[in-house]
Design an enzyme around this catalytic site. Structure first.
Site, PDB file in Angstrom:
ATOM      1  N   GLY A   7      42.037  45.749  33.870  1.00  0.00           N
ATOM      2  CA  GLY A   7      41.518  46.853  34.686  1.00  0.00           C
ATOM      3  C   GLY A   7      40.380  46.493  35.620  1.00  0.00           C
ATOM      4  O   GLY A   7      39.611  47.368  36.025  1.00  0.00           O
ATOM      5  N   SER A   8      40.296  45.214  36.025  1.00  0.00           N
ATOM      6  CA  SER A   8      39.170  44.875  36.907  1.00  0.00           C
ATOM      7  C   SER A   8      39.303  45.551  38.278  1.00  0.00           C
ATOM      8  O   SER A   8      38.291  45.895  38.899  1.00  0.00           O
ATOM      9  CB  SER A   8      39.030  43.358  37.047  1.00  0.00           C
ATOM     10  OG  SER A   8      40.074  42.819  37.809  1.00  0.00           O
ATOM     11  N   ARG A  60      64.707  53.192  30.909  1.00  0.00           N
ATOM     12  CA  ARG A  60      63.628  53.052  31.890  1.00  0.00           C
ATOM     13  C   ARG A  60      63.472  54.347  32.691  1.00  0.00           C
ATOM     14  O   ARG A  60      62.375  54.826  32.938  1.00  0.00           O
ATOM     15  CB  ARG A  60      63.935  51.890  32.836  1.00  0.00           C
ATOM     16  CG  ARG A  60      62.903  51.730  33.946  1.00  0.00           C
ATOM     17  CD  ARG A  60      63.292  50.640  34.926  1.00  0.00           C
ATOM     18  NE  ARG A  60      63.477  49.359  34.259  1.00  0.00           N
ATOM     19  CZ  ARG A  60      62.493  48.575  33.850  1.00  0.00           C
ATOM     20  NH1 ARG A  60      61.243  48.936  34.030  1.00  0.00           N
ATOM     21  NH2 ARG A  60      62.745  47.430  33.256  1.00  0.00           N
ATOM     22  N   MET A  85      52.298  46.679  35.076  1.00  0.00           N
ATOM     23  CA  MET A  85      53.238  45.557  34.994  1.00  0.00           C
ATOM     24  C   MET A  85      54.658  45.990  34.611  1.00  0.00           C
ATOM     25  O   MET A  85      55.311  45.349  33.790  1.00  0.00           O
ATOM     26  CB  MET A  85      52.718  44.517  33.993  1.00  0.00           C
ATOM     27  CG  MET A  85      51.348  43.968  34.350  1.00  0.00           C
ATOM     28  SD  MET A  85      51.272  43.238  36.003  1.00  0.00           S
ATOM     29  CE  MET A  85      52.138  41.707  35.687  1.00  0.00           C
ATOM     30  N   HIS A 104      49.190  43.529  44.894  1.00  0.00           N
ATOM     31  CA  HIS A 104      50.005  42.404  44.417  1.00  0.00           C
ATOM     32  C   HIS A 104      49.324  41.104  44.836  1.00  0.00           C
ATOM     33  O   HIS A 104      48.926  40.952  45.992  1.00  0.00           O
ATOM     34  CB  HIS A 104      51.409  42.490  45.033  1.00  0.00           C
ATOM     35  CG  HIS A 104      52.303  41.374  44.593  1.00  0.00           C
ATOM     36  ND1 HIS A 104      52.887  41.349  43.342  1.00  0.00           N
ATOM     37  CD2 HIS A 104      52.691  40.244  45.216  1.00  0.00           C
ATOM     38  CE1 HIS A 104      53.601  40.234  43.221  1.00  0.00           C
ATOM     39  NE2 HIS A 104      53.504  39.554  44.342  1.00  0.00           N
ATOM     40  N   SER A 131      47.976  41.441  48.581  1.00  0.00           N
ATOM     41  CA  SER A 131      48.493  42.468  49.490  1.00  0.00           C
ATOM     42  C   SER A 131      48.416  43.829  48.817  1.00  0.00           C
ATOM     43  O   SER A 131      48.679  43.950  47.620  1.00  0.00           O
ATOM     44  CB  SER A 131      49.971  42.198  49.815  1.00  0.00           C
ATOM     45  OG  SER A 131      50.164  40.895  50.328  1.00  0.00           O
ATOM     46  N   GLU A 138      62.166  48.925  46.153  1.00  0.00           N
ATOM     47  CA  GLU A 138      62.321  47.467  46.150  1.00  0.00           C
ATOM     48  C   GLU A 138      61.072  46.815  45.542  1.00  0.00           C
ATOM     49  O   GLU A 138      59.964  47.024  46.062  1.00  0.00           O
ATOM     50  CB  GLU A 138      62.485  47.007  47.604  1.00  0.00           C
ATOM     51  CG  GLU A 138      63.165  45.678  47.731  1.00  0.00           C
ATOM     52  CD  GLU A 138      63.247  45.277  49.210  1.00  0.00           C
ATOM     53  OE1 GLU A 138      63.334  44.070  49.467  1.00  0.00           O
ATOM     54  OE2 GLU A 138      63.203  46.164  50.074  1.00  0.00           O
ATOM     55  N   LEU A 139      61.217  46.040  44.499  1.00  0.00           N
ATOM     56  CA  LEU A 139      60.069  45.474  43.780  1.00  0.00           C
ATOM     57  C   LEU A 139      59.174  44.651  44.713  1.00  0.00           C
ATOM     58  O   LEU A 139      59.631  43.687  45.321  1.00  0.00           O
ATOM     59  CB  LEU A 139      60.554  44.587  42.631  1.00  0.00           C
ATOM     60  CG  LEU A 139      59.443  43.875  41.846  1.00  0.00           C
ATOM     61  CD1 LEU A 139      58.599  44.865  41.063  1.00  0.00           C
ATOM     62  CD2 LEU A 139      60.009  42.800  40.939  1.00  0.00           C
ATOM     63  N   GLU A 169      40.465  40.827  45.901  1.00  0.00           N
ATOM     64  CA  GLU A 169      41.230  42.033  45.544  1.00  0.00           C
ATOM     65  C   GLU A 169      40.288  43.207  45.340  1.00  0.00           C
ATOM     66  O   GLU A 169      40.593  44.348  45.717  1.00  0.00           O
ATOM     67  CB  GLU A 169      42.029  41.802  44.255  1.00  0.00           C
ATOM     68  CG  GLU A 169      43.133  40.773  44.378  1.00  0.00           C
ATOM     69  CD  GLU A 169      43.986  40.712  43.117  1.00  0.00           C
ATOM     70  OE1 GLU A 169      44.180  41.734  42.452  1.00  0.00           O
ATOM     71  OE2 GLU A 169      44.451  39.603  42.788  1.00  0.00           O
TER      72      GLU A 169
HETATM   73  C1  GRF Z   1      45.757  41.748  39.724  1.00  0.00           C
HETATM   74  O1  GRF Z   1      45.818  40.388  40.027  1.00  0.00           O
HETATM   75  C2  GRF Z   1      46.695  42.528  40.604  1.00  0.00           C
HETATM   76  O2  GRF Z   1      46.812  41.982  41.874  1.00  0.00           O
HETATM   77  C3  GRF Z   1      47.996  42.422  39.859  1.00  0.00           C
HETATM   78  O3  GRF Z   1      47.651  42.483  38.504  1.00  0.00           O
HETATM   79  C4  GRF Z   1      46.314  42.034  38.340  1.00  0.00           C
HETATM   80  C5  GRF Z   1      45.584  43.127  37.662  1.00  0.00           C
HETATM   81  O4  GRF Z   1      44.294  42.754  37.271  1.00  0.00           O
HETATM   82  N1  GRF Z   1      48.915  43.434  40.281  1.00  0.00           N
HETATM   83  P1  GRF Z   1      43.302  43.844  36.704  1.00  0.00           P
HETATM   84  O5  GRF Z   1      43.962  44.477  35.487  1.00  0.00           O
HETATM   85  O6  GRF Z   1      43.037  44.843  37.785  1.00  0.00           O
HETATM   86  O7  GRF Z   1      42.068  43.078  36.314  1.00  0.00           O
END
Ligand code: GRF
Length: 213
Positions: A7-8, A60, A85, A104, A131, A138-139, A169
């Site tokens: 969750g950063s 799903r 995820m 991502h 990004s 589309e994944l 990010e």
């Molecule tokens: C990040 O690298 C994000 O780009 C990807 O998953 C990771 C999540 O990290 N989708 P965090 O849980 O936000 O620390």
């Protein structure tokens, strides 16, 4: 928001809001993992949370419909995937197209899916990045709104590269959501992005913490 891990990115959004740099309300954080650090961070910040275990659902699609039912009920205008995820069912996500973004860790369209840092290193790329894109069926394939780029340095391994990118990010996602909050961004079907009503020729780029066209 939806998150599966530490969750950063979620923390970065909360910090931006607390610093008065992101005028949004976080109404709900959901996860597929009861032990996700993101849930603890959300609770510490006083944000309501919920967990839905995929094992409790027959498919799903059944899982995703229940997920979106809950998100709808929260009254959220916008949904942010911050390290969520799971692949999301295309039918279930339809009502949210244009109102859901994902971060991502690659310079899309390169390296959709997993192990992006390793793949960039193995390919011998000179640069890597992250990004933020609108989510479509589309994944990792929806229109890209903005990117942060970093140089790959000699001696970088997967961990070092991931860590260095993460700091970017943490600027990229709040910067995009500032534009969302200001109602300056829109998905331009089928695969474009509009800023202030004008189609972007290329994703916005993060430079010194600011998004530039
Ligand atoms: C990040 O690298 C994000 O780009 C990807 O998953 C990771 C999540 O990290 N989708 P965090 O849980 O936000 O620390």
């Amino acid at each position: 928001m939806l998150a599966s891990g530490r969750g950063s990115n979620l923390q970065a959004l909360i910090a931006a809001r607390d610093a008065g740099q992101l005028p949004v309300d976080f109404v709900l954080v959901g996860s597929d993992k009861a032990g996700a650090g993101a849930l603890d961070l959300a609770r510490d910040a006083g944000i309501p949370t919920f967990t839905l275990n995929p094992k409790d659902f027959p498919s799903r699609q059944a899982y995703d419909f229940e997920l979106f039912r809950r998100l709808d009920a929260s009254g959220a205008d916008m949904l942010v995937l911050a390290g969520f995820m799971r692949i999301i069912d295309g039918e279930a996500l339809k009502p949210w197209v244009g109102r859901m973004v994902n971060i991502h860790p690659s310079l899309l369209p390169k390296y959709r899916g997993l192990h992006t840092h390793r793949r960039a290193l193995e390919a011998g790329d000179a640069e890597h990045g992250a990004s933020v894109h609108y989510v479509t069926a589309e994944l990792d394939g929806g229109p890209v709104i903005a990117q942060a780029r970093i140089a790959i340095q000699p001696g970088d391994d997967e961990h070092a590269l991931a860590q260095r990118l993460l700091a970017h990010e943490h600027q990229l996602l709040p910067a995009v959501l500032r534009l969302v909050a200001a109602q300056r961004l829109a998905l331009l079907p089928p695969d474009g992005v509009a800023l202030d009503g004008r189609a972007l020729a290329a994703p916005l780029q993060l430079r010194n913490g600011e998004l530039v066209d």
